[in-house]
Scaffold this motif. Structure first.
Motif, PDB file in Angstrom:
ATOM      1  N   THR A   1       0.831  -1.215   0.000  1.00 16.16           N
ATOM      2  CA  THR A   1       0.000   0.000   0.000  1.00 16.16           C
ATOM      3  C   THR A   1       0.865   1.264   0.000  1.00 16.16           C
ATOM      4  O   THR A   1       0.540   2.241  -0.666  1.00 16.16           O
ATOM      5  CB  THR A   1      -0.965   0.027   1.208  1.00 16.16           C
ATOM      6  OG1 THR A   1      -0.219  -0.065   2.415  1.00 16.16           O
ATOM      7  CG2 THR A   1      -1.966  -1.099   1.150  1.00 16.16           C
TER       8      THR A   1
ATOM      9  N   LYS B   1      -7.054   4.810  -3.243  1.00 19.00           N
ATOM     10  CA  LYS B   1      -7.747   3.818  -2.404  1.00 19.00           C
ATOM     11  C   LYS B   1      -8.231   2.650  -3.247  1.00 19.00           C
ATOM     12  O   LYS B   1      -8.094   1.490  -2.852  1.00 19.00           O
ATOM     13  CB  LYS B   1      -8.938   4.460  -1.673  1.00 19.00           C
ATOM     14  CG  LYS B   1      -8.574   5.318  -0.507  1.00 19.00           C
ATOM     15  CD  LYS B   1      -9.826   5.895   0.145  1.00 19.00           C
ATOM     16  CE  LYS B   1      -9.494   6.925   1.192  1.00 19.00           C
ATOM     17  NZ  LYS B   1     -10.703   7.539   1.764  1.00 19.00           N
TER      18      LYS B   1
ATOM     19  N   VAL C   1      -7.151  -1.203  -2.713  1.00 18.11           N
ATOM     20  CA  VAL C   1      -8.155  -2.251  -2.502  1.00 18.11           C
ATOM     21  C   VAL C   1      -7.993  -3.350  -3.547  1.00 18.11           C
ATOM     22  O   VAL C   1      -8.027  -4.549  -3.226  1.00 18.11           O
ATOM     23  CB  VAL C   1      -9.587  -1.662  -2.510  1.00 18.11           C
ATOM     24  CG1 VAL C   1     -10.630  -2.761  -2.605  1.00 18.11           C
ATOM     25  CG2 VAL C   1      -9.808  -0.800  -1.271  1.00 18.11           C
ATOM     26  N   LYS C   2      -7.797  -2.953  -4.806  1.00 14.86           N
ATOM     27  CA  LYS C   2      -7.635  -3.927  -5.884  1.00 14.86           C
ATOM     28  C   LYS C   2      -6.405  -4.813  -5.646  1.00 14.86           C
ATOM     29  O   LYS C   2      -6.431  -6.012  -5.921  1.00 14.86           O
ATOM     30  CB  LYS C   2      -7.526  -3.209  -7.229  1.00 14.86           C
ATOM     31  CG  LYS C   2      -7.481  -4.134  -8.413  1.00 14.86           C
ATOM     32  CD  LYS C   2      -7.464  -3.346  -9.711  1.00 14.86           C
ATOM     33  CE  LYS C   2      -7.409  -4.317 -10.897  1.00 14.86           C
ATOM     34  NZ  LYS C   2      -7.375  -3.618 -12.169  1.00 14.86           N
TER      35      LYS C   2
ATOM     36  N   ARG D   1      -7.239  -6.867  -1.822  1.00 10.08           N
ATOM     37  CA  ARG D   1      -8.423  -7.727  -1.661  1.00 10.08           C
ATOM     38  C   ARG D   1      -8.166  -9.214  -1.964  1.00 10.08           C
ATOM     39  O   ARG D   1      -8.599 -10.070  -1.193  1.00 10.08           O
ATOM     40  CB  ARG D   1      -9.594  -7.223  -2.499  1.00 10.08           C
ATOM     41  CG  ARG D   1     -10.879  -7.982  -2.178  1.00 10.08           C
ATOM     42  CD  ARG D   1     -12.075  -7.544  -3.003  1.00 10.08           C
ATOM     43  NE  ARG D   1     -12.452  -6.161  -2.874  1.00 10.08           N
ATOM     44  CZ  ARG D   1     -13.196  -5.655  -1.890  1.00 10.08           C
ATOM     45  NH1 ARG D   1     -13.622  -6.432  -0.925  1.00 10.08           N
ATOM     46  NH2 ARG D   1     -13.498  -4.376  -1.868  1.00 10.08           N
TER      47      ARG D   1
ATOM     48  N   MET E   1     -12.316  -1.544   3.045  1.00  9.20           N
ATOM     49  CA  MET E   1     -12.338  -2.892   2.479  1.00  9.20           C
ATOM     50  C   MET E   1     -12.455  -3.895   3.614  1.00  9.20           C
ATOM     51  O   MET E   1     -11.808  -3.753   4.654  1.00  9.20           O
ATOM     52  CB  MET E   1     -11.049  -3.167   1.698  1.00  9.20           C
ATOM     53  CG  MET E   1     -11.021  -4.522   1.021  1.00  9.20           C
ATOM     54  SD  MET E   1      -9.370  -4.988   0.466  1.00  9.20           S
ATOM     55  CE  MET E   1      -8.756  -5.833   1.906  1.00  9.20           C
TER      56      MET E   1
ATOM     57  N   GLU F   1     -18.653  -1.958   3.590  1.00  8.58           N
ATOM     58  CA  GLU F   1     -17.647  -1.092   2.981  1.00  8.58           C
ATOM     59  C   GLU F   1     -18.258   0.263   2.658  1.00  8.58           C
ATOM     60  O   GLU F   1     -19.360   0.361   2.134  1.00  8.58           O
ATOM     61  CB  GLU F   1     -17.054  -1.759   1.733  1.00  8.58           C
ATOM     62  CG  GLU F   1     -16.195  -2.957   2.084  1.00  8.58           C
ATOM     63  CD  GLU F   1     -15.571  -3.636   0.881  1.00  8.58           C
ATOM     64  OE1 GLU F   1     -15.561  -3.065  -0.222  1.00  8.58           O
ATOM     65  OE2 GLU F   1     -15.088  -4.769   1.057  1.00  8.58           O
TER      66      GLU F   1
END
Length: 190
Positions: free
Chosen positions: A101, A118, A122-123, A126, A147, A156
């Motif tokens: 991140t 963001k 998340v992609k 996750r 998430m 979410e």
């Protein structure tokens, strides 16, 4: 002569009877005394075996208790070792996610919007799972869920800081508070 013979026979007969009675009485006395002796030995044997049995039972109980304590200590040690391994694994996985991140943020900061950053984070995060069942969740410092897990979750984008676990503990609020104080935290919730 006839009288003498009868008298001799009577004497012999009486003598045999006396000898037989003496022999029989002696045998009965020997049997009786032998029976008493055997019975007394039996009682002593029974008492000794009962004592040995109770000592053996006590020793067996002591051995079983000691073995149960030893097994309990081994289980506790194994559980502690396993927990330490799990904690180290979780820290390692969290560090990887943090580095990922941080890299996404550093590469895109000032180039794209915060919401797009963001979405990229998340992609990237996750699909990652750890220890076959664990998943990451991302919550911002005000308690909004960004998430939760590997699949889209209905929480979410919502404020979840007051969500409680099965023990009625507001774990998200506690997590955020601990993170503010320590920078990172490992915690359990139920």
């Amino acid at each position: 002569m006839k009288k003498r013979k009868e008298s001799f026979l009577k004497k012999r007969s009486i003598s045999k009877i006396i000898k037989f009675n003496t022999f029989f009485t002696s045998m009965l006395a020997v049997l009786f005394l032998g029976s008493l002796w055997v019975f007394q030995d039996y009682l002593q044997f029974k008492k000794a075996t009962s004592k040995i049995s109770s000592v053996n039972i006590s020793e067996e109980e002591s051995l079983l208790k000691a073995e149960a304590i030893r097994a309990s200590v081994l289980v506790d040690e194994e559980q502690l070792r396993s927990n330490e391994e799990l904690i180290n694994s979780l820290r390692s996985q969290a560090q990887i996610a943090y580095n990922l991140t941080k890299n996404i943020f550093n590469e895109n900061s000032g180039i794209i919007s915060d919401n797009e950053i963001k979405a990229k984070i998340v992609k990237a995060i996750r699909p990652i799972s750890f220890n076959n069942t664990g998943y990451f969740f991302i919550t911002d410092s005000s308690g909004f869920s960004i998430m939760q897990g590997r699949k889209l979750n209905s929480n979410e984008g919502k404020d979840i800081k007051n969500v409680v676990d099965s023990q009625n503990t507001p774990y998200v609020k506690n997590y955020i508070s601990a993170c503010r104080q320590k920078g990172e935290v490992l915690f359990e919730y139920y």
